[in-house]
Design an enzyme around this catalytic site. Structure first.
Site, PDB file in Angstrom:
ATOM      1  N   GLY A  90       0.807  -1.206   0.000  1.00 42.98           N
ATOM      2  CA  GLY A  90       0.000   0.000   0.000  1.00 42.98           C
ATOM      3  C   GLY A  90       0.842   1.259   0.000  1.00 42.98           C
ATOM      4  CG  HIS A 124       3.561   2.336   4.223  1.00 43.33           C
ATOM      5  ND1 HIS A 124       2.975   2.693   5.417  1.00 43.33           N
ATOM      6  CD2 HIS A 124       2.760   1.366   3.687  1.00 43.33           C
ATOM      7  CE1 HIS A 124       1.878   1.967   5.604  1.00 43.33           C
ATOM      8  NE2 HIS A 124       1.726   1.163   4.574  1.00 43.33           N
ATOM      9  CG  HIS A 176      -1.281  -0.549   7.266  1.00 40.22           C
ATOM     10  ND1 HIS A 176      -0.494  -1.662   7.492  1.00 40.22           N
ATOM     11  CD2 HIS A 176      -1.138  -0.234   5.957  1.00 40.22           C
ATOM     12  CE1 HIS A 176       0.094  -2.007   6.357  1.00 40.22           C
ATOM     13  NE2 HIS A 176      -0.275  -1.163   5.417  1.00 40.22           N
TER      14      HIS A 176
END
Length: 331
Positions: free
Chosen positions: A54, A57, A219
């Site tokens: 995802g 980051h 997250h």
């Protein structure tokens, strides 16, 4: 929510276009499906190292594409795994005939989608092996995982196995080195504030002004405990003690210490914490011989930090020291 964006749905593609503009001589950007490849890929007869996950980051993973590290990185939507077809497309793009090593953080979506991509690549006669990062000692299971989360150890593994591939190690050797890093690395983080995911529009959790979250995930998953804010000395102790106990790290061990900003922690505070960590480890006889300090695996604008310790041997130290040239990591 205040962010420098156009539309939340376009943030990843817009960012990738910005990377293409910033590094036209180093990166090749592909949209729909989204991935980033080193400009000279595929490199003939070299193991390709591919990772992803995802977005949110950064610089992990897209900032680590280049000589001596990743051949390609596949970004999903913010805090969302990339799709199998995107991973497969990236593998196909950078395959130089020596096989591909997939570096996967232990999150359910990443694991499933990278496994599917590996099967699809195998169907195209591309040799693929996978290494799983699960270095977070904070919790055994979390919101997005079965087992431990993959966090800061990913940065160190991508650098080390990227160097091995650059030196000409074959796929089996790269996989063995990657597994050795995965087995010898541990991490733990904390947060003072929550990140705000653009398409959600509000902070992922709430902390009172006097609170901090110990063991938070990248997250914004819950950690071990929520406690009152303490001194830097005590915060460092809370993070490092569980890391040392887990492997365990013992007196005389040689380690790489990675002090990471979650995105919103200023360098002054990060350097302060790193200095405390060095003293803490020295008092316990753990020898820090390599270091990395900075925002290398973030959680959007979260104010917080994490520590990662990797147990070193001669080969891993040499591979860490090997040249690397990426947008986010170069020496």
């Amino acid at each position: 929510m205040k962010k420098i964006i156009n539309a939340p749905a376009d943030i990843v593609s817009d960012a990738l276009r910005g990377m293409a503009a910033a590094y036209p001589d180093r990166l090749r950007i592909h949209l729909d499906p989204d991935f980033v490849a080193r400009i000279d890929a595929p490199v003939a007869d070299k193991v390709a190292v591919v990772s992803g996950g995802g977005s949110g980051h950064e610089p992990l993973h897209v900032g680590f594409v280049g000589s001596g590290m990743l051949d390609a990185a596949v970004p999903g939507a913010v805090f969302t795994s990339p799709t199998p077809d995107a991973v497969q497309a990236a593998v196909r793009e950078v395959d130089g005939g020596a096989g591909t090593l997939l570096v996967v953080k232990n999150y359910t979506g990443d694991v499933l989608n990278f496994e599917t991509a590996a099967e699809l690549a195998a169907g195209e006669d591309i040799g693929v092996r996978t290494v799983l990062l699960q270095d977070d000692v904070a919790v055994r299971d979390s919101t997005h995982t079965a087992g431990r989360r993959g966090v800061g150890g990913t940065v160190l593994l991508e650098k080390i196995v990227g160097a091995a591939a650059e030196r000409g190690h074959d796929l089996a050797s790269c996989h063995e080195i990657a597994e050795r890093v995965s087995a010898g690395v541990r991490s733990m983080g904390m947060a003072l504030t929550a990140p705000t995911v653009p398409h959600v529009g509000e902070p992922s959790f709430e902390l009172a002004d006097y609170e901090m979250e110990i063991g938070v995930g990248i997250h914004a998953e819950p950690g071990r405990e929520r406690v009152e804010l303490e001194s830097a000395d005590r915060i460092v102790q809370r993070l490092l003690e569980p890391i040392l106990e887990d492997l365990p790290f013992r007196e005389g061990d040689e380690v790489l210490l990675f002090t990471n900003s979650m995105g919103g922690t200023p360098p002054t505070e990060l350097y302060l914490a790193h200095g405390v960590a060095e003293r803490f480890l020295a008092e316990r006889g753990v020898r820090v011989t390599r270091r990395l300090v900075g925002p290398y695996i973030t959680s959007l604008e979260m104010q917080g930090m994490s520590f990662t310790l990797l147990k070193l041997d001669d080969e891993l130290r040499q591979l860490w020291d090997a040249p690397v040239s990426t947008p986010a990591l170069t020496w």
